[in-house]
Design an enzyme around this catalytic site. Structure first.
Site, PDB file in Angstrom:
ATOM      1  N   SER A  97     -41.928  24.783 -15.534  1.00  0.00           N
ATOM      2  CA  SER A  97     -41.455  24.138 -16.764  1.00  0.00           C
ATOM      3  C   SER A  97     -40.709  22.840 -16.541  1.00  0.00           C
ATOM      4  O   SER A  97     -40.287  22.201 -17.512  1.00  0.00           O
ATOM      5  CB  SER A  97     -40.566  25.110 -17.549  1.00  0.00           C
ATOM      6  OG  SER A  97     -41.356  26.084 -18.195  1.00  0.00           O
ATOM      7  N   LYS A  99     -41.880  19.954 -18.588  1.00  0.00           N
ATOM      8  CA  LYS A  99     -41.387  19.602 -19.931  1.00  0.00           C
ATOM      9  C   LYS A  99     -40.499  18.358 -19.910  1.00  0.00           C
ATOM     10  O   LYS A  99     -40.262  17.746 -20.965  1.00  0.00           O
ATOM     11  CB  LYS A  99     -40.639  20.785 -20.535  1.00  0.00           C
ATOM     12  CG  LYS A  99     -41.523  22.008 -20.802  1.00  0.00           C
ATOM     13  CD  LYS A  99     -40.739  23.137 -21.429  1.00  0.00           C
ATOM     14  CE  LYS A  99     -41.623  24.321 -21.794  1.00  0.00           C
ATOM     15  NZ  LYS A  99     -42.025  25.123 -20.622  1.00  0.00           N
ATOM     16  N   SER A 102     -36.753  26.507 -22.754  1.00  0.00           N
ATOM     17  CA  SER A 102     -38.015  26.261 -22.056  1.00  0.00           C
ATOM     18  C   SER A 102     -39.198  26.859 -22.810  1.00  0.00           C
ATOM     19  O   SER A 102     -40.100  27.455 -22.215  1.00  0.00           O
ATOM     20  CB  SER A 102     -37.958  26.826 -20.631  1.00  0.00           C
ATOM     21  OG  SER A 102     -38.907  26.204 -19.804  1.00  0.00           O
TER      22      SER A 102
END
Length: 373
Positions: free
Chosen positions: A55, A58, A110
């Site tokens: 993640s 992101k 997340s």
């Protein structure tokens, strides 16, 4: 007496006399510890190795979004985003949320569905088009070991980055005040009464921690970019591939703590310290030269500092307090840490005619008597 400008002092000193210790042992497969204020890498292990990033992806998704839309922009959740699964905030197709809400969900909890909702919106309904934008932006940032295949960070063929690249990406994103505020939050409430909870276990427990992002997949292991604000500098550490969540926390805390211990913040130029003295005419006591302002810097404990003073060794009267008479420069190796003007510490008047005549008469008598003795 003629004014003369010369180097009157060159001094070296070490901040802390202790030996420089290496970084602590950690289980992370790759890591970087970097001073964001200078760009200096303090320690690294396989910093350019291309590995899954989970993640931490992101970071780029949010960066692209904020470069194109304001936080107040309203996003309509696409069906493809609502169905992504795994970590999510249970978005519903057709639901409308602001960019701020979705960014908070993507960075704090997340949430994959929040990241994908942003991607569909910026890509005008085409997630693949958004991924192309991600890779184009990676190239402009100089992320040489990064390639994106998804906006959320789920394991995918062709999705990889490196500890070095992710540290740079995090630093770029953290230039935005809104992001800095969001990643420091442990909980937040967004549209629909959704309560977000961070995966960043060090927030509130590691002093000075200000973010940034965690990640985990089977392929990537446990990952995190952490940033600590200290007096005079910001330190980043990125760990990739730690075997467990607890080990990731330990690895990151150990590297950040070690990195902080490499620095001391101190006044390398001090007020009221006399850095040189300038001779005066007519028998007046030499005037001390002091710094007009202090110079405070975060300096490495393992590197000697050198100060170089260039100042007048003799000046004409009168002299006024605060009159510039030199400069002091402080170096860390060959790197200039800063400079400060040196000024007269006190005023000294020029004697009147009677005083000057008396001084010359005294000097004449002195020389005359010296001739016979």
């Amino acid at each position: 007496m003629r004014a003369r400008l010369t180097v009157v002092a060159v001094a070296a000193f070490v901040v802390v006399p202790s030996a420089f210790g290496g970084p602590p042992p950690v289980a992370a497969r790759e890591y970087v510890v970097e001073n964001a204020s200078t760009g200096e890498v303090l320690a690294a292990k396989a910093p350019a190795r291309r590995v899954p990033m989970a993640s931490l992806t992101k970071l780029m998704t949010v960066l692209l979004t904020l470069e194109r839309e304001p936080l107040s922009h309203v996003v309509t959740v696409a069906p493809g985003a609502a169905s992504v699964g795994e970590s999510s905030v249970n978005l519903v197709p057709g639901e409308r949320l602001t960019v701020r809400d979705l960014v908070e969900a993507a960075l704090i909890q997340s949430a994959n569905d929040a990241a994908d909702a942003l991607a569909y919106d910026i890509g005008r309904g085409d997630e693949a088009a958004f991924v192309e934008l991600m890779n184009a932006r990676a190239r402009t940032l100089g992320l040489r070991d990064t390639h994106f295949a998804r906006p959320d960070g789920l394991d995918a063929f062709g999705q990889y980055s490196s500890a070095r690249d992710l540290t740079l990406l995090a630093r770029v994103l953290m230039h935005r005040a809104a992001v800095r505020a969001i990643v420091r939050e442990r909980t937040e409430t967004i549209a629909g009464g959704r309560v977000l909870h961070t995966w960043n276990d060090l927030l509130g427990t590691f002093p000075g921690l200000i973010g940034v992002k965690t990640g985990h997949t089977l392929g990537a292991g446990w990952c995190q970019v952490g940033a600590v604000r200290a007096r005079g500098f910001t330190l980043y550490a990125t760990v990739l591939g730690s075997p467990t969540r607890a080990q990731r926390n330990h690895d990151l805390a150990a590297l950040l703590g070690w990195g902080l211990s490499r620095y001391r913040t101190l006044a390398v130029v001090q007020l009221r310290r006399i850095y040189a003295r300038a001779e005066l005419a007519y028998g007046r006591r030499p005037v001390g030269l002091v710094a007009r302002r202090p110079l405070v810097r975060a300096v490495r404990v393992d590197r000697p500092l050198t100060e170089r003073v260039v100042a007048r060794t003799a000046v004409r009267l009168p002299v006024r307090a605060g009159q510039p008479l030199g400069v002091v420069k402080v170096f860390e190796g060959r790197k200039l840490l800063g400079a400060r003007t040196l000024v007269a510490a006190r005023s000294v008047a020029r004697p009147g005619v009677t005083g000057r005549v008396g001084w010359y008469a005294g000097r004449t008598v002195h020389h005359f008597l010296g001739f016979f003795t």
